[in-house]
Design a protein around this motif. Structure first.
Motif, short mmCIF file in Angstrom:
data_model
loop_
_atom_site.label_atom_id
_atom_site.label_comp_id
_atom_site.label_asym_id
_atom_site.label_seq_id
_atom_site.Cartn_x
_atom_site.Cartn_y
_atom_site.Cartn_z
N HIS A 291 0.84 -1.20 0.00
CA HIS A 291 0.00 0.00 0.00
C HIS A 291 0.87 1.25 0.00
CE1 HIS A 291 -3.61 -2.35 0.69
NE2 HIS A 291 -2.95 -3.01 1.62
N ASN B 272 -7.50 7.46 -2.47
CA ASN B 272 -8.70 6.60 -2.64
C ASN B 272 -9.35 6.27 -1.30
OD1 ASN B 272 -6.28 5.44 -4.50
ND2 ASN B 272 -8.15 5.73 -5.67
N ILE B 273 -8.50 6.05 -0.30
CA ILE B 273 -9.01 5.71 1.04
C ILE B 273 -8.49 6.76 2.01
CG2 ILE B 273 -8.99 3.98 2.91
CD1 ILE B 273 -8.52 1.83 0.76
N SER C 107 -14.75 7.93 -3.11
CA SER C 107 -13.64 7.52 -2.23
C SER C 107 -14.21 6.72 -1.06
CB SER C 107 -12.91 8.75 -1.69
OG SER C 107 -12.34 9.47 -2.75
N ILE C 108 -13.31 6.13 -0.28
CA ILE C 108 -13.70 5.39 0.93
C ILE C 108 -13.17 6.15 2.14
CG2 ILE C 108 -13.41 3.23 2.24
CD1 ILE C 108 -13.14 1.81 -0.51
N PHE D 116 -12.71 6.11 6.32
CA PHE D 116 -12.75 5.42 7.61
C PHE D 116 -12.56 6.48 8.69
CE2 PHE D 116 -11.66 1.56 5.28
CZ PHE D 116 -12.24 0.55 6.04
N LEU E 288 -8.14 7.93 6.00
CA LEU E 288 -8.22 7.47 7.39
C LEU E 288 -8.15 8.68 8.32
CD1 LEU E 288 -5.70 4.49 7.19
CD2 LEU E 288 -8.16 4.34 7.16
#
Length: 273
Positions: free
Chosen positions: A25, A62-63, A82-83, A85, A65
């Motif tokens: 990643h 894209n993600i 997008s994602i 968290f 946090l």
């Protein structure tokens, strides 16, 4: 970097970044994101992350946090589909907030609703453990004479009566507060209206502690004698007010109250954010 008031946490430690980078990643971390938690940009770059001086670049991944929910201004920086968290604290958000997330087709995964295979809200449980332990450590600090406290000290000193701690609520916060208080030599009393929770706390602490259902007479008697009172109860919407202002008036001068339920209104009538 978290922008929320008094928020010092960071979503990933450099070790976690290192482990995930090793699995292929790529990470972009905004400069100074770890400052509040004592992680430097150098710690993150050595773990394999790219340090960005542009907040747009960090939100362009894209993600994403985060610890605290992103603000409406921050949502504007997130790319469609997008994602995300983060904690989402559903009860404190407006309808507009979710409409903004939905308009960008963002998949938002809330920390406060992530459950493991056993059905346990594992992240919430970890934070509750931290809150329980911290409540006792903060109380010990507030009791010190240099903080205008009574000068009482935790620690089971021979020949000296131990510090009395009353804990209202036998959930995760209550259990870890009790564990910490017992560990540093306090005399602990736990109150809760759930017999099952009281039974569980006895089992988990592997010792007999004073437990009682919440009966005003018993509770008042315990509060009159205690040096520290910790409130950790939950209700469906608001925490129930268990300790009235009259009960607080009967407490010792200089006793310490820590209301962990304050985020849902508090269980002591006198509590303010």
């Amino acid at each position: 970097k978290e922008t929320h008031y008094q928020e010092k946490r960071v979503c990933l430690t450099p070790d976690a970044v290192g482990a995930l980078t090793a699995n292929g990643h790529k990470f972009v971390i905004e400069t100074g994101a770890g400052d509040g938690a004592n992680f430097s940009d150098k710690d993150y770059s050595e773990a394999g992350a790219k340090i960005s001086y542009d907040v747009k670049e960090a939100f362009g991944c894209n993600i994403i946090l985060k610890v605290e929910p992103p603000s409406l201004d921050e949502i504007k920086l997130i790319n469609p589909q997008s994602i995300l968290f983060s904690a989402l604290q559903l009860k404190t958000q407006t309808k507009k907030y979710f409409e903004t997330l939905a308009s960008k087709r963002i998949t938002a995964i809330a920390f406060d609703y992530i459950r493991d295979d056993q059905g346990v809200y594992s992240i919430v449980k970890s934070l509750s453990e931290i809150a329980g332990i911290s409540s006792v450590l903060i109380a010990a600090e507030l009791m010190a004479a240099n903080n205008n406290g009574n000068g009482l000290m935790f620690g089971n000193i021979s020949g000296v009566p131990p510090v009395e701690v009353v804990i209202i609520g036998a959930g995760t916060v209550g259990e870890f507060a009790a564990r910490s208080a017992i560990g540093i030599g306090a005399n602990v009393k736990v109150f809760d209206n759930s017999i099952t929770k009281l039974r569980n706390i006895q089992t988990n602490l592997k010792q007999t502690v004073y437990t009682s259902t919440i009966q005003p007479k018993n509770l008042l008697k315990a509060l009159k004698r205690c040096d520290v009172a910790i409130g950790a109860t939950r209700g469906k919407d608001r925490s129930p007010v268990v300790v009235t202002s009259t009960m607080v008036e009967h407490m010792k001068k200089g006793a310490v109250i820590i209301d962990v339920s304050i985020d849902t209104g508090g269980c002591f009538e006198t509590s303010e954010i």
